[in-house]
Scaffold this motif. Structure first.
Motif, PDB file in Angstrom:
ATOM      1  N   ALA A  98      19.333  55.928 -43.863  1.00  0.00           N
ATOM      2  CA  ALA A  98      20.169  56.415 -44.650  1.00  0.00           C
ATOM      3  C   ALA A  98      21.451  55.520 -44.672  1.00  0.00           C
ATOM      4  O   ALA A  98      21.940  55.334 -45.883  1.00  0.00           O
ATOM      5  N   PHE A  99      21.971  55.031 -43.559  1.00  0.00           N
ATOM      6  CA  PHE A  99      22.910  54.180 -43.493  1.00  0.00           C
ATOM      7  C   PHE A  99      22.542  52.874 -44.090  1.00  0.00           C
ATOM      8  O   PHE A  99      23.407  52.163 -45.005  1.00  0.00           O
ATOM      9  N   PHE A 100      21.617  52.280 -43.908  1.00  0.00           N
ATOM     10  CA  PHE A 100      20.967  50.916 -44.226  1.00  0.00           C
ATOM     11  C   PHE A 100      20.870  51.232 -45.918  1.00  0.00           C
ATOM     12  O   PHE A 100      21.342  50.259 -46.726  1.00  0.00           O
ATOM     13  N   ARG A 101      20.688  52.121 -46.274  1.00  0.00           N
ATOM     14  CA  ARG A 101      20.241  52.285 -47.879  1.00  0.00           C
ATOM     15  C   ARG A 101      21.574  52.425 -48.468  1.00  0.00           C
ATOM     16  O   ARG A 101      21.607  52.006 -49.599  1.00  0.00           O
ATOM     17  N   SER A 102      22.601  53.250 -47.809  1.00  0.00           N
ATOM     18  CA  SER A 102      23.952  53.207 -48.409  1.00  0.00           C
ATOM     19  C   SER A 102      24.546  51.894 -48.775  1.00  0.00           C
ATOM     20  O   SER A 102      25.184  51.800 -49.726  1.00  0.00           O
ATOM     21  N   VAL A 103      24.027  51.113 -47.844  1.00  0.00           N
ATOM     22  CA  VAL A 103      24.682  49.896 -47.952  1.00  0.00           C
ATOM     23  C   VAL A 103      24.009  48.898 -49.089  1.00  0.00           C
ATOM     24  O   VAL A 103      24.636  48.182 -49.871  1.00  0.00           O
ATOM     25  N   ARG A 104      22.602  48.968 -49.141  1.00  0.00           N
ATOM     26  CA  ARG A 104      22.144  48.443 -50.394  1.00  0.00           C
ATOM     27  C   ARG A 104      22.362  48.756 -51.596  1.00  0.00           C
ATOM     28  O   ARG A 104      22.132  48.050 -52.408  1.00  0.00           O
ATOM     29  N   ARG A 105      22.678  49.939 -51.760  1.00  0.00           N
ATOM     30  CA  ARG A 105      22.992  50.535 -53.076  1.00  0.00           C
ATOM     31  C   ARG A 105      24.486  50.178 -53.366  1.00  0.00           C
ATOM     32  O   ARG A 105      24.676  50.358 -54.786  1.00  0.00           O
ATOM     33  N   ARG A 106      25.327  49.349 -52.898  1.00  0.00           N
ATOM     34  CA  ARG A 106      26.661  48.762 -53.083  1.00  0.00           C
ATOM     35  C   ARG A 106      26.229  47.909 -54.302  1.00  0.00           C
ATOM     36  O   ARG A 106      25.403  47.006 -54.173  1.00  0.00           O
ATOM     37  N   GLU A 107      27.162  47.764 -55.601  1.00  0.00           N
ATOM     38  CA  GLU A 107      26.970  46.956 -56.529  1.00  0.00           C
ATOM     39  C   GLU A 107      27.206  45.634 -56.087  1.00  0.00           C
ATOM     40  O   GLU A 107      26.404  44.922 -56.827  1.00  0.00           O
ATOM     41  N   GLU A 108      27.853  45.288 -55.227  1.00  0.00           N
ATOM     42  CA  GLU A 108      27.907  43.764 -54.980  1.00  0.00           C
ATOM     43  C   GLU A 108      26.507  43.385 -54.023  1.00  0.00           C
ATOM     44  O   GLU A 108      26.529  41.858 -54.181  1.00  0.00           O
ATOM     45  N   HIS A 109      25.788  44.042 -53.705  1.00  0.00           N
ATOM     46  CA  HIS A 109      24.477  43.648 -52.846  1.00  0.00           C
ATOM     47  C   HIS A 109      23.303  43.652 -53.948  1.00  0.00           C
ATOM     48  O   HIS A 109      22.239  43.518 -53.414  1.00  0.00           O
ATOM     49  N   ALA A 110      23.513  44.156 -55.140  1.00  0.00           N
ATOM     50  CA  ALA A 110      22.436  43.941 -56.150  1.00  0.00           C
ATOM     51  C   ALA A 110      21.664  42.905 -56.113  1.00  0.00           C
ATOM     52  O   ALA A 110      22.214  41.488 -56.360  1.00  0.00           O
ATOM     53  N   GLY A 111      20.317  42.861 -56.020  1.00  0.00           N
ATOM     54  CA  GLY A 111      19.512  41.738 -56.166  1.00  0.00           C
ATOM     55  C   GLY A 111      19.458  40.810 -55.137  1.00  0.00           C
ATOM     56  O   GLY A 111      18.493  39.789 -55.105  1.00  0.00           O
ATOM     57  N   LEU A 112      20.089  41.371 -53.851  1.00  0.00           N
ATOM     58  CA  LEU A 112      19.866  40.516 -52.604  1.00  0.00           C
ATOM     59  C   LEU A 112      18.854  40.910 -51.966  1.00  0.00           C
ATOM     60  O   LEU A 112      18.416  42.012 -51.643  1.00  0.00           O
ATOM     61  N   PRO A 113      17.971  40.083 -51.232  1.00  0.00           N
ATOM     62  CA  PRO A 113      17.041  40.514 -50.399  1.00  0.00           C
ATOM     63  C   PRO A 113      17.552  41.078 -49.267  1.00  0.00           C
ATOM     64  O   PRO A 113      18.559  40.787 -48.329  1.00  0.00           O
ATOM     65  N   GLY A 114      16.827  42.004 -48.578  1.00  0.00           N
ATOM     66  CA  GLY A 114      17.111  42.937 -47.428  1.00  0.00           C
ATOM     67  C   GLY A 114      16.170  42.387 -46.492  1.00  0.00           C
ATOM     68  O   GLY A 114      14.868  42.898 -46.509  1.00  0.00           O
ATOM     69  N   PHE A 115      16.528  42.207 -45.315  1.00  0.00           N
ATOM     70  CA  PHE A 115      15.725  41.752 -44.034  1.00  0.00           C
ATOM     71  C   PHE A 115      16.231  42.740 -42.932  1.00  0.00           C
ATOM     72  O   PHE A 115      17.345  42.926 -42.800  1.00  0.00           O
ATOM     73  N   LEU A 116      15.074  43.279 -42.130  1.00  0.00           N
ATOM     74  CA  LEU A 116      15.259  43.834 -40.980  1.00  0.00           C
ATOM     75  C   LEU A 116      15.373  43.215 -39.711  1.00  0.00           C
ATOM     76  O   LEU A 116      14.720  42.109 -39.881  1.00  0.00           O
ATOM     77  N   PHE A 117      16.082  43.445 -38.805  1.00  0.00           N
ATOM     78  CA  PHE A 117      16.137  42.525 -37.722  1.00  0.00           C
ATOM     79  C   PHE A 117      16.396  43.600 -36.372  1.00  0.00           C
ATOM     80  O   PHE A 117      17.030  44.399 -36.331  1.00  0.00           O
ATOM     81  N   GLY A 118      15.494  43.260 -35.569  1.00  0.00           N
ATOM     82  CA  GLY A 118      15.458  44.179 -34.287  1.00  0.00           C
ATOM     83  C   GLY A 118      15.096  43.464 -32.885  1.00  0.00           C
ATOM     84  O   GLY A 118      14.220  42.593 -33.018  1.00  0.00           O
ATOM     85  N   GLU A 119      15.835  43.885 -31.982  1.00  0.00           N
ATOM     86  CA  GLU A 119      15.732  43.490 -30.638  1.00  0.00           C
ATOM     87  C   GLU A 119      15.195  44.576 -29.862  1.00  0.00           C
ATOM     88  O   GLU A 119      15.489  45.694 -29.673  1.00  0.00           O
ATOM     89  N   SER A 120      13.904  44.123 -29.243  1.00  0.00           N
ATOM     90  CA  SER A 120      13.278  45.084 -28.015  1.00  0.00           C
ATOM     91  C   SER A 120      12.913  46.357 -28.674  1.00  0.00           C
ATOM     92  O   SER A 120      12.387  46.423 -29.729  1.00  0.00           O
ATOM     93  N   MET A 121      13.724  47.654 -28.431  1.00  0.00           N
ATOM     94  CA  MET A 121      13.507  48.752 -29.012  1.00  0.00           C
ATOM     95  C   MET A 121      13.570  48.798 -30.382  1.00  0.00           C
ATOM     96  O   MET A 121      13.129  49.246 -31.269  1.00  0.00           O
ATOM     97  N   GLY A 122      14.867  47.777 -30.801  1.00  0.00           N
ATOM     98  CA  GLY A 122      15.102  47.571 -32.064  1.00  0.00           C
ATOM     99  C   GLY A 122      14.052  47.148 -33.059  1.00  0.00           C
ATOM    100  O   GLY A 122      13.984  47.701 -34.325  1.00  0.00           O
ATOM    101  N   GLY A 123      13.309  46.322 -32.230  1.00  0.00           N
ATOM    102  CA  GLY A 123      11.985  45.814 -33.029  1.00  0.00           C
ATOM    103  C   GLY A 123      11.104  46.741 -33.455  1.00  0.00           C
ATOM    104  O   GLY A 123      10.508  46.590 -34.504  1.00  0.00           O
TER     105      GLY A 123
END
Length: 329
Positions: A124-149
């Protein structure tokens, strides 16, 4: 904030440990070509996630968005953010949140009895960031370390395939390593007890800092993190991690996201052999694996600086290749 410590003191504490001049968090970021801020996000599950953002300095438009997930017992405000600052200084806007039960987010420390709920809050947090107007059209990547991966792969498996441009998986916990997994019948006994006392912190485990961080001086820095959980794993968390990693190990063939998986050959916390299995089993058409000879679990902090720079360069090269106009078509 459990200890009353201001977020901006985190960077100052790390800098001062190395004997450098005192710096505010903003000054620390600026010195490394980035800027950032912190805030809280109201999670759909009812709690609050502590979040951070790191951007290229001077308001420069980012080339892409990187959504970062930390590992078990860790947080986003100590050594973890050095990678985010590096990515921001190289043209990427980075965003991360302390997982429930970690850092300054809601919940009992290191208690994650339902990782699906934690993933829903994070998404929900990540999607709230992606919905911002200034982020329109930018590719979104996931990045995780250990359990985060592992969490990044689970996010991918729970979302439409076109939602993410790719994932960077650093020593991902796709399966609990047999070298640290409790021997039979301990898992069965712990699972039974967890039904009645899930918050008990009694799960036997090795010293993860010693096993993760190669450079002795850096072990001291990691141990000084006031937000780090250093106790034994809680029963409910251990059982949930076993469940989720077993699920993930059974679904590696369902992975279709473009990914870069990086692992140290000397990692004793997560198993590099499982990263090789992920690489072989994943249905992704765009997949890359890098195994670094002799590196341990903490490749982006605990290694000598020349090793860290090598891993960072590989990550940046992979991200940059997927942010070109050709990659978007």
């Amino acid at each position: 904030m459990p200890d009353g410590k201001r977020p901006e003191e985190d960077a100052r504490a790390v800098v001062n440990f190395w004997g450098e001049e005192p710096a505010t968090e903003a000054e620390y970021y600026a010195a490394h070509g980035a800027e950032g801020e912190s805030s809280y996000f109201a999670a759909p599950g009812g709690g609050r996630l502590f979040t951070r953002a790191w951007r290229p300095r001077g308001g420069a438009a980012p080339r892409g968005l990187v959504f970062m997930v930390h590992g078990y017992g860790n947080d986003i405000s100590w050594t973890f953010q050095s990678t985010a600052v590096c990515l921001a200084s190289s043209g990427f806007a980075c965003f991360a949140a302390d997982l429930p039960g970690h850092g300054r987010s809601h919940g009992l420390r290191a208690f994650v009895p339902d990782l699906n709920s934690a993933i829903a809050d994070l998404l929900a947090f990540f999607r709230s960031v992606r919905r911002r107007e200034e982020h329109a059209g930018l590719p979104g990547f996931l990045f995780g370390e250990s359990m985060g991966g592992a969490i990044c792969l689970l996010i991918h498996l729970r979302t439409p395939p076109e939602e993410w441009a790719g994932a960077v998986l650093v020593a991902p916990m796709c399966k609990i390593s047999d070298r640290i997994r409790p021997r039979w019948p301990i898992p069965q006994i712990l699972t039974f007890i967890a039904r009645f006392a899930p918050t008990l912190a009694i799960v036997p485990t090795a010293d993860l800092i010693k096993k993760s961080v190669k450079v002795p001086a850096k072990r001291l820095i990691a141990a000084r993190n006031p937000m780090r959980y250093s106790g034994r794993p809680r029963l409910g968390t251990a059982v949930e991690l076993l469940r989720v990693t077993d699920e993930l190990a059974a679904r590696l063939g369902d992975v279709t996201i473009p990914f870069l998986v990086l692992h140290g050959s000397a990692d004793e916390v997560t198993d590099p052999a499982i990263s090789r299995v992920l690489y072989g089993a994943a249905a992704s058409k765009d997949k890359t694996i890098k195994i670094y000879d002799g590196m341990q679990h903490s490749m982006l902090f605990g290694e000598p600086e020349e090793n860290i720079e090598r891993v960072r360069a590989d990550i940046l090269a992979w991200l940059n290749e997927r942010c070109t106009p050709e990659a978007a078509t």
